[in-house]
Scaffold this active site. Structure first.
Site, mmCIF file in Angstrom:
data_model
loop_
_atom_site.group_PDB
_atom_site.id
_atom_site.type_symbol
_atom_site.label_atom_id
_atom_site.label_comp_id
_atom_site.label_asym_id
_atom_site.label_seq_id
_atom_site.Cartn_x
_atom_site.Cartn_y
_atom_site.Cartn_z
ATOM 1 C CG MET A 1 -0.585 6.035 10.621
ATOM 2 S SD MET A 1 -0.841 5.394 12.284
ATOM 3 C CE MET A 1 0.682 4.502 12.557
ATOM 4 N N GLY B 1 0.839 -1.193 0.000
ATOM 5 C CA GLY B 1 0.000 0.000 0.000
ATOM 6 C C GLY B 1 0.871 1.238 0.000
ATOM 7 C CB ALA B 2 4.353 1.604 -1.199
ATOM 8 C CG ASP C 1 -0.620 1.172 -4.024
ATOM 9 O OD1 ASP C 1 -0.587 1.560 -2.843
ATOM 10 O OD2 ASP C 1 -1.638 1.274 -4.756
ATOM 11 C CG ASN D 1 -7.087 2.700 11.643
ATOM 12 O OD1 ASN D 1 -6.880 2.089 12.678
ATOM 13 N ND2 ASN D 1 -6.606 3.904 11.416
ATOM 14 N NE ARG E 1 -15.164 4.594 14.868
ATOM 15 C CZ ARG E 1 -13.948 5.076 14.681
ATOM 16 N NH1 ARG E 1 -13.067 4.359 14.017
ATOM 17 N NH2 ARG E 1 -13.612 6.267 15.131
ATOM 18 C CG HIS F 1 -4.730 2.647 16.780
ATOM 19 N ND1 HIS F 1 -4.052 3.746 17.268
ATOM 20 C CD2 HIS F 1 -4.716 2.780 15.433
ATOM 21 C CE1 HIS F 1 -3.631 4.494 16.252
ATOM 22 N NE2 HIS F 1 -4.027 3.942 15.129
ATOM 23 N NE ARG G 1 -16.056 6.719 10.149
ATOM 24 C CZ ARG G 1 -16.497 6.804 11.399
ATOM 25 N NH1 ARG G 1 -15.632 6.711 12.400
ATOM 26 N NH2 ARG G 1 -17.775 6.966 11.662
ATOM 27 C CG ASP H 1 -3.336 5.849 19.835
ATOM 28 O OD1 ASP H 1 -3.966 6.629 19.085
ATOM 29 O OD2 ASP H 1 -3.475 4.615 19.799
#
Length: 363
Positions: A255, A19-20, A54, A144, A110, A204, A104, A176
């Site tokens: 992130m 997912g670069a 990717d 996520n 979610r 998380h 998202r 976090d």
């Protein structure tokens, strides 16, 4: 750009970023390309190679080519589905970092996010099982919702016979702690260059995140109301970014920064520069049959009954998690123990169960 030179040299540490070409992936790749150079210089004769994968060929080809022009000794290659790229990216990779998935978006629940990303992560898990040495590879999951997707990945790998998969799969929750450090410094109005270290455990997302301000230097100077506000800000800091981007994105740069810090520790370990690493990571404490991940896991499991996964300080060696440390949990103050932790455990248990049920129902 040489694509497969890294596979010919046993002194190469290979990182696969899956997912670069996304918002996190490109920033993370830039930070690894530039930030890992000092490790290479500390270890003569060694080399670090980053394989960028990717599904968007044009984006990953462009990003990797762009990065390859930066003057550091970390080499780069790009891979896409149309040339068996996932297999080539994963072959001989000792570290796999997964920011793949969709962020998202406005109007997306979610549950919607989880359904999409669970399919992506499960497919990547199948590929990791097929092309990596599961006894030694470290898999770092960013996608996520981490609370649910780490169980998906662990159980998907276990389905391929990798019974020790949990020792090698880590959910990255360091953002976090990064936020907690930044926000506490803001709250204290400090002009010091030293950032206060705030231990953060749990999960998380939202109130599964438990900042342990009782163990953070300087936090005792805050009023109870200020501490409650700080806890809430850490738990929902991601909303600040989404709102600032007007719904057009989420936290990608911060992130990527947090993930790069963790990945660098795993590279340092893989290169033999340190015998073990210490960090707070989201890991499985015990499996469905009650088997403990590592020494120390029982203490943590007793403090958080009902959850099989938890972000907690761990020691990691080349063979995966070697020890789980529960000292932070044992030192929680009364408010953290009676108010924050029970809510975390309740909601985290539901998140974990969602991941396990998805795996059970998946083809």
């Amino acid at each position: 750009m040489p694509h497969y030179l890294e596979e010919q040299d046993s002194h190469v540490t290979k990182i696969a970023v899956l997912g670069a070409a996304g918002g996190i992936g490109q920033s993370l790749s830039l930070l690894l390309k530039t930030g890992l150079a000092p490790l290479v210089l500390r270890s003569p004769g060694s080399h670090v190679h980053m394989a960028m994968y990717d599904v968007n060929r044009d984006a990953v080809a462009g990003a990797a080519t762009d990065l390859s022009h930066i003057d550091t000794p970390v080499s780069v290659s790009f891979h896409a589905p149309d040339d068996a790229g996932l297999e080539r990216a994963l072959t001989r990779a000792q570290i796999v970092v997964i920011p793949a998935g969709v962020p998202r978006k406005p109007g997306m629940t979610r549950d919607d996010l989880f359904a999409v990303n669970a399919r992506i992560v499960a497919g990547l898990g199948d590929a990791i099982a097929a092309h990596c040495d599961l006894a030694h590879v470290a898999v770092l999951l960013i996608s996520n919702p981490v609370n649910s997707l780490v169980p998906v990945l662990v159980e998907r790998l276990a389905a391929h016979g990798a019974e020790q998969a949990a020792r090698h799969v880590f959910g990255l929750t360091q953002l976090d702690a990064v936020r907690a450090s930044t926000f506490l410094r803001d709250a204290l109005g400090s002009d010091s260059h030293d950032m206060p270290l705030v231990p953060v455990v749990g999960g998380h997302s939202g109130d599964t995140i438990v900042p342990l301000l009782s163990q953070a230097p300087g936090a005792d100077a805050l009023s109870p109301d200020a501490r409650r506000a700080l806890v809430h800000r850490v738990q929902y800091g991601g909303d600040e970014v989404v709102q600032a981007k007007n719904g057009a994105g989420s936290a990608t740069l911060s992130m990527a920064y947090a993930a790069a810090r963790v990945t660098a520790k795993f590279v340092e370990l893989q290169m033999g520069l340190v015998p073990e690493l210490h960090d707070t990571l989201y890991v499985q404490l015990r499996d469905a049959r009650g088997r403990l991940l590592a020494p120390g896991a029982e203490q943590v499991a007793e403090l958080v009954p009902g959850v099989e996964y938890f972000s907690v300080p761990v020691t990691v060696t080349g063979k995966g998690v070697s020890h789980v440390h529960g000292e932070l949990l044992a030192r929680m103050d009364a408010h953290e123990r009676a108010q924050l932790l029970p809510v975390c455990v309740k909601n985290l248990a539901a998140n974990i169960r969602a991941g396990q049920e998805w795996v059970a129902a998946a083809p």
